[in-house]
Design an enzyme around this catalytic site. Structure first.
Site, PDB file in Angstrom:
ATOM      1  N   ALA A  35      -0.415  16.815  53.838  1.00  0.00           N
ATOM      2  CA  ALA A  35       0.554  17.838  54.220  1.00  0.00           C
ATOM      3  C   ALA A  35       1.535  17.246  55.220  1.00  0.00           C
ATOM      4  O   ALA A  35       1.209  16.333  55.958  1.00  0.00           O
ATOM      5  CB  ALA A  35      -0.171  19.026  54.848  1.00  0.00           C
ATOM      6  N   LYS A  44       5.839  18.136  56.890  1.00  0.00           N
ATOM      7  CA  LYS A  44       7.101  18.860  56.701  1.00  0.00           C
ATOM      8  C   LYS A  44       8.034  18.089  55.777  1.00  0.00           C
ATOM      9  O   LYS A  44       8.668  18.665  54.894  1.00  0.00           O
ATOM     10  CB  LYS A  44       7.763  19.083  58.055  1.00  0.00           C
ATOM     11  CG  LYS A  44       7.198  20.293  58.762  1.00  0.00           C
ATOM     12  CD  LYS A  44       8.122  20.782  59.831  1.00  0.00           C
ATOM     13  CE  LYS A  44       7.553  22.080  60.407  1.00  0.00           C
ATOM     14  NZ  LYS A  44       7.549  22.143  61.816  1.00  0.00           N
ATOM     15  N   ARG A  69      31.895  23.954  63.524  1.00  0.00           N
ATOM     16  CA  ARG A  69      33.277  24.131  63.987  1.00  0.00           C
ATOM     17  C   ARG A  69      33.708  25.599  63.950  1.00  0.00           C
ATOM     18  O   ARG A  69      33.210  26.388  63.138  1.00  0.00           O
ATOM     19  CB  ARG A  69      34.255  23.317  63.131  1.00  0.00           C
ATOM     20  CG  ARG A  69      34.387  23.771  61.696  1.00  0.00           C
ATOM     21  CD  ARG A  69      35.286  22.867  60.896  1.00  0.00           C
ATOM     22  NE  ARG A  69      34.692  21.560  60.727  1.00  0.00           N
ATOM     23  CZ  ARG A  69      35.201  20.441  61.236  1.00  0.00           C
ATOM     24  NH1 ARG A  69      36.325  20.478  61.920  1.00  0.00           N
ATOM     25  NH2 ARG A  69      34.611  19.289  61.038  1.00  0.00           N
ATOM     26  N   GLU A 111      29.624  15.456  53.017  1.00  0.00           N
ATOM     27  CA  GLU A 111      28.751  16.579  52.624  1.00  0.00           C
ATOM     28  C   GLU A 111      29.584  17.619  51.873  1.00  0.00           C
ATOM     29  O   GLU A 111      30.759  17.828  52.186  1.00  0.00           O
ATOM     30  CB  GLU A 111      28.027  17.163  53.857  1.00  0.00           C
ATOM     31  CG  GLU A 111      28.923  17.612  55.001  1.00  0.00           C
ATOM     32  CD  GLU A 111      29.363  19.047  54.871  1.00  0.00           C
ATOM     33  OE1 GLU A 111      28.852  19.731  53.996  1.00  0.00           O
ATOM     34  OE2 GLU A 111      30.244  19.453  55.648  1.00  0.00           O
ATOM     35  N   PRO A 112      28.994  18.243  50.855  1.00  0.00           N
ATOM     36  CA  PRO A 112      29.808  19.066  49.963  1.00  0.00           C
ATOM     37  C   PRO A 112      30.032  20.512  50.416  1.00  0.00           C
ATOM     38  O   PRO A 112      30.890  21.192  49.895  1.00  0.00           O
ATOM     39  CB  PRO A 112      29.004  19.048  48.663  1.00  0.00           C
ATOM     40  CG  PRO A 112      27.593  18.856  49.104  1.00  0.00           C
ATOM     41  CD  PRO A 112      27.620  18.108  50.389  1.00  0.00           C
ATOM     42  N   THR A 146      31.941  27.613  61.000  1.00  0.00           N
ATOM     43  CA  THR A 146      30.705  27.045  60.437  1.00  0.00           C
ATOM     44  C   THR A 146      29.816  26.642  61.611  1.00  0.00           C
ATOM     45  O   THR A 146      30.206  26.819  62.768  1.00  0.00           O
ATOM     46  CB  THR A 146      31.009  25.792  59.587  1.00  0.00           C
ATOM     47  OG1 THR A 146      31.371  24.728  60.464  1.00  0.00           O
ATOM     48  CG2 THR A 146      32.133  26.019  58.599  1.00  0.00           C
ATOM     49  N   CYS A 147      28.658  26.081  61.301  1.00  0.00           N
ATOM     50  CA  CYS A 147      27.779  25.705  62.415  1.00  0.00           C
ATOM     51  C   CYS A 147      28.358  24.543  63.225  1.00  0.00           C
ATOM     52  O   CYS A 147      27.960  24.316  64.364  1.00  0.00           O
ATOM     53  CB  CYS A 147      26.382  25.381  61.921  1.00  0.00           C
ATOM     54  SG  CYS A 147      26.383  24.192  60.598  1.00  0.00           S
TER      55      CYS A 147
END
Lengths: 269, 429
Positions: free
Chosen positions: B207, B209, B60, B131-132, B57-58
């Protein structure tokens, strides 16, 4: 046997009332799987007990305070199940299930001894009259509870405190409060109408001069006014709670007036 | 390919994660999903690897392997060899020098490997605890490894147990129930007010992000209309176009018509650079009156703020500025840490249970062999006494059979109990 079934029902209400705490407060599904089946089983036993009780007493409606209490408890439990089925929330059970438990507790262990021979009590219409009015009272109680939950959640959101996760969203509690009132209105109207027709036939016009009866009609007007205000101004939060509380007090007054009514008591002196 | 081998292997987990390695190292070892099957097959061809799985994953990259057990060699030399083999795999597959990897590498064996896997899948080892996504990533790695033939009996059992433990932690604790990012906190609050967000209208004023991210989260939760108001009309149209889709209605509100039309929105996200407040208390009263007291939720991400905080006093108006959202996020994070403690306890219990079951399973062949040997002895003794028992009636024969069986079972009982006890972990005795 009816007492035994009632005691079983009360026991099950007790279990459900305890199980609903972790189910709602800590969102534990395992406890929800205890609370809901226990309530369903309690309702079934409660219904059997009530049917047997009325059958044994040879009258069609709950006569004494205990029988009326137990019927109100049954309707409240059904209302809780209905809310769960529709909105998937058990939060209201924290308050409703202990009320069901307490309403059943006294009749289960100290059954009423009031005797009656009043012929009216053997008609189905009068049962409908009592049942519909109790359903209206239960709807009002449910609406008041939902409005209170709305108020608590609204306060938490306003104060930026961590929200209580066990409370349903504001829109859900508002829906429950309003729909309960809308359900209660036809029940109360039909209940009063049936009662009035029976009274007209059996007692005559003097019935309508009884303070309890006048108070009952005042309650109906207050109920209609409350629904009108809520629907037209979209009343929510604090003011909705005040309004529901006021009508609820009127309902309590009507209930209490039974003790002083000259014509609305069917029990032997 | 994997071979069916009932001999217990040695479980080894080697990896790097966000705690041990910087992104520069992690990105060199990251394996894209489409190459994961190939990498897993390559891992399986490493010396001594019986089963294997790669989790990439990002945050590990981990290699979970079941290695051959060599009872003849010295234990520490086997462990060093296993590690060297896996390190060589990383070096050869990714063309990264071992010296670049080794300082960041962690290694867990047997019980600790099981514990680590349970913690990873339960999101206790994640950068954002609770986190899921991680459970889905472990499941994906498992599916790929199974399809590549790299997972059979031992890892299969371990991974199935891992998924059960992760699910148990999700249901028995509230580790993942609260949001910890600003955008998801905003969505959570909106859900606390409106329940379902299906059909709700969101107004974006200005506006930014973060405001656009929050709006996307709201759309993801069912919001169906996006209104955009900006001082620059073309900019408003540009933002509206980015949200336009088959399921989302978008419209641009002229900035001068903002106060007439803002009450159409259930949720207002403001992020303008205006030096003074855009919405004050009287606007809130006006909006609520027009909405017949239906609630409105103002998410004020702007600094300086766009919404007068006194608007929060209007019944039905809920105003959250960036600090409020951050405070909720921080409180939720603290909640998660508390829940993580409960989750760690579950992991510990589950590791004990898993190890116990595993070791009981290891004793089964010995127990079976002992029982078989006893039965053969019993049969042999009965056969030897055949001539002496010839005159017995069928009932008497039956009684002798039952007697010998009972004697054998009673004689074996202490040995079997001792055998079962011997494989149980000491702390559970």
């Amino acid at each position: 046997m009816s007492l035994l079934w009632l005691r079983v029902a009360v026991f099950l209400y007790g279990i459900a009332a305890l199980a609903v705490l972790p189910a709602a407060l800590y969102d534990r599904p395992r406890w929800r799987h205890v609370a809901i089946p226990a309530t369903i089983a309690a309702v079934l036993f409660h219904f059997v007990s009530l049917a047997e009780m009325l059958n044994a007493a040879h009258h069609s409606l709950p006569v004494d305070t205990h029988e009326t209490q137990t019927l109100l408890g049954l309707i409240l439990a059904l209302a809780f199940l209905l809310v769960y089925w529709r909105y998937r929330t058990v939060s209201l059970g924290i308050f409703i299930l202990p009320i069901c438990f307490l309403l059943g507790l006294v009749p289960a262990f100290h059954p009423g001894q009031e005797a009656t021979t009043f012929p009216l009590l053997h008609t189905r219409w009068i049962f409908l009259h009592v049942f519909l009015l109790l359903a209206a009272y239960a709807a009002l109680l449910l609406s008041l509870l939902a409005s209170l939950l709305y108020l608590v959640q609204e306060r938490r959101l306003k104060q930026k405190s961590p929200t209580l996760t066990w409370l349903p969203p504001l829109e859900t509690t508002d829906q429950i409060a309003l729909k309960a009132l809308l359900f209660g209105l036809p029940c109360m109207t039909a209940g009063l109408l049936i009662g009035s027709l029976i009274a007209q036939v059996t007692v005559g016009a003097s019935y309508f001069r009884d303070p309890k009866i006048l108070l009952a009609f005042a309650m109906w007007l207050a109920y209609i006014a409350m629904i009108f205000i809520r629907r037209h101004s979209g009343l929510r939060g604090r003011r909705a709670v005040y309004l529901s509380s006021f009508v609820f007090l009127v309902v309590l007054a009507v209930w209490a007036a039974n003790q002083f009514s000259a014509v609305h008591r069917f029990t032997a002196p | 390919m994997t071979t069916t081998n009932n001999r217990p292997g040695s479980l080894v987990l080697l990896g790097i994660n966000h705690n041990t390695a910087p992104i520069e190292v992690r990105e060199r070892l990251a394996i894209p999903t489409e190459r994961l099957a190939d990498a897993t097959r390559t891992l399986l061809h490493q010396p001594g690897v019986r089963e294997g799985l790669i989790l990439s994953t990002c945050n590990r990259v981990e290699l979970l392997t079941l290695q051959e057990e060599n009872t003849d060699a010295d234990n520490s030399s086997i462990q060093t060899k296993n590690k060297t083999d896996l390190l060589r795999f990383l070096h050869e597959y990714f063309a990264v020098p071992p010296s670049d990897i080794q300082p960041h590498l962690y290694e867990f064996r047997e019980r600790e490997a099981v514990r680590h896997l349970f913690r990873v899948a339960s999101s206790l080892d994640s950068m954002v605890v609770g986190e899921p996504q991680i459970l889905g990533q472990v499941k994906e790695a498992y599916t790929i490894a199974r399809d590549a033939g790299a997972v059979s009996t031992h890892l299969e059992a371990l991974l199935q147990r891992t998924f059960t433990v992760a699910k148990k932690i999700r249901t028995e604790t509230q580790i993942g129930s609260s949001s910890v990012s600003i955008a998801s906190v905003a969505v959570d609050l909106a859900r606390k007010i409106f329940g379902s967000l299906q059909g709700k209208t969101v107004l974006l004023v200005g506006a930014g992000k973060m405001s656009e991210l929050a709006a996307r989260h709201l759309i993801h939760q069912g919001a169906s209309s996006i209104l955009v108001a900006n001082r620059t009309q073309s900019q408003a149209e540009k933002i509206a176009a980015t949200f336009s889709s088959a399921s989302v209605l978008t419209a641009v509100i002229p900035f001068e018509a903002l106060y007439e039309q803002a009450d159409r929105a259930d949720i207002v996200i403001t992020s303008t650079g205006a030096p003074q407040k855009i919405f004050d208390r009287s606007h809130g009263q006006h909006f609520l009156q027009r909405r017949r007291n239906r609630p409105m939720f103002f998410i004020d991400i702007a600094v300086p703020r766009d919404v007068d905080p006194r608007m929060n006093e209007v019944e039905g108006c809920f105003v959250y500025d960036i600090d409020d959202l951050q405070q909720v996020a921080a409180a939720n994070l603290a909640d998660r840490s508390r829940e993580a403690e409960a989750a760690e306890n579950i992991v510990s219990r589950e590791v004990d249970k898993y190890q116990e079951r595993l070791q009981s399973r290891d004793a089964v062949p010995a127990i079976k062999a002992l029982q078989q040997q006893a039965e053969e002895l019993r049969q042999a003794e009965l056969a030897r006494s055949q001539s002496k028992l010839a005159d017995l009636t069928p009932q008497q024969r039956e009684a002798v059979e039952a007697l010998t069986r009972s004697l054998t079972a009673k004689l074996l009982h202490p040995q079997l109990t001792a055998l079962r006890e011997s494989v149980r972990p000491k702390d559970t005795k």
